[in-house]
Scaffold this motif. Sequence first.
Motif, short mmCIF file in Angstrom:
data_model
loop_
_atom_site.label_atom_id
_atom_site.label_comp_id
_atom_site.label_asym_id
_atom_site.label_seq_id
_atom_site.Cartn_x
_atom_site.Cartn_y
_atom_site.Cartn_z
N ALA A 1 -7.77 0.31 4.28
CA ALA A 1 -8.85 1.10 4.87
C ALA A 1 -10.07 0.22 5.17
O ALA A 1 -10.70 0.36 6.23
N TYR B 1 -2.45 1.46 -5.00
CA TYR B 1 -3.55 2.28 -4.47
C TYR B 1 -4.71 1.40 -4.03
O TYR B 1 -5.34 1.65 -2.99
N ALA C 1 -4.06 0.06 -0.66
CA ALA C 1 -4.32 1.07 0.37
C ALA C 1 -5.81 1.13 0.70
O ALA C 1 -6.20 1.27 1.87
N SER D 1 0.82 -1.22 0.00
CA SER D 1 0.00 0.00 0.00
C SER D 1 0.85 1.26 0.00
O SER D 1 0.33 2.35 -0.23
N THR E 1 3.55 7.40 2.13
CA THR E 1 2.11 7.57 2.40
C THR E 1 1.38 8.25 1.24
O THR E 1 0.27 8.75 1.42
N ASN F 1 -0.15 7.04 -1.37
CA ASN F 1 -1.45 6.43 -1.69
C ASN F 1 -2.51 6.82 -0.67
O ASN F 1 -3.69 7.02 -1.02
N TYR F 2 -2.13 6.95 0.59
CA TYR F 2 -3.09 7.32 1.62
C TYR F 2 -3.48 8.80 1.48
O TYR F 2 -4.63 9.18 1.74
N TRP G 1 -7.23 10.12 0.72
CA TRP G 1 -7.87 11.14 1.54
C TRP G 1 -8.55 12.20 0.68
O TRP G 1 -9.57 12.77 1.07
#
Length: 330
Positions: A307, A300, A303, A65, A81, A83-84, A88
């Motif tokens: 979640a 992605y 990730a 991820s 981070t 992808n996070y 978002w």
Amino acid sequence: MRLGHRLLLGAALFLPPRLTPRRVRDSRHYRTIDQYRFIGWFLAAPLVVYLVFVVSPFVQAFFYSMTDWTGYTAEYTFTGTANYERMWNDDKFWEALRHSLLLLVFAPLITLSLGLFFAFMLNAGGRRRGGQAVAGVAGTRLYKIFYFFPQVLSIAIIAVIWARIYSPRSGVLNEGLSAVGLDSLRQNDWLGGRFAVWCILAVLCWSFVGFYVVLFSAAMSAIPHEIYEASLLDGATRPVTFFRITLPLSWGTVRTGWIYMGIQALDCFALVSIMVPEHGMDVLPSYLYDKAFRDGQAGYATAIGVALFAVTLLFAGLMMRLARRERIEL
């Protein structure tokens, strides 16, 4: 107890007595270990399999991820981070999450409520006969077969059948509305507009309610009839009997069913991918699938999977915490 001694005690769980150091065998804790050595050996192989095939993929998912892996090659670049951060700011992700959370809230609530109601009626909703404190409605076994029937069907078959029911041209739903004079309620696209998530919710509840009828019926049949007889002598009505006796004594099964149904609601990929036309509606699993296999963005997509894992874990933890009650001894 020193750390070295603790490590030796832990190792003694998997060592035969003749290979265990004497100073460990002389310990008072060794007697307890000796009792559980067989269990340790028995669980060792399944534990290794679980770590390799279940825990290891989760760890790999967290790693991938944070890469730009496409899923089609062995090459990738570590992106941290990124992808996070993208997730978002991704409006489609939040829309898919909103749909998943809506199903997570309403699917267990509706399905378990119907399951409890039908199970109670089948077990205690009939006329009292033969001096029995409680009795089910006539034809209880037949009703259980009808309720459970969707469980013997493949989820793909269920999705195809209901997609035809929701069809705007020749679907049973639109034709039925016309037959009763409610043409104003007909829709040109039940599964592609604002009603899509509610249509999926209806199918999800319909397909699982029979399972919970049987599950809750088994839990209710385990309640001693003497308790119902005592409540009958006290003049308790059926609603009072249900909320004061049946529900509390079946609460452990209800809590487990709530968690299981919540996980099913979060994992309704098959229903959405078969019933809903492309871009008509997304939930987290279907959005993950599109990013991984349609767009070639496996990093992605992973990730998004992380979640989804976090939402599932949070839901299960909250339900275990909020629905916890003291055990009632029969």
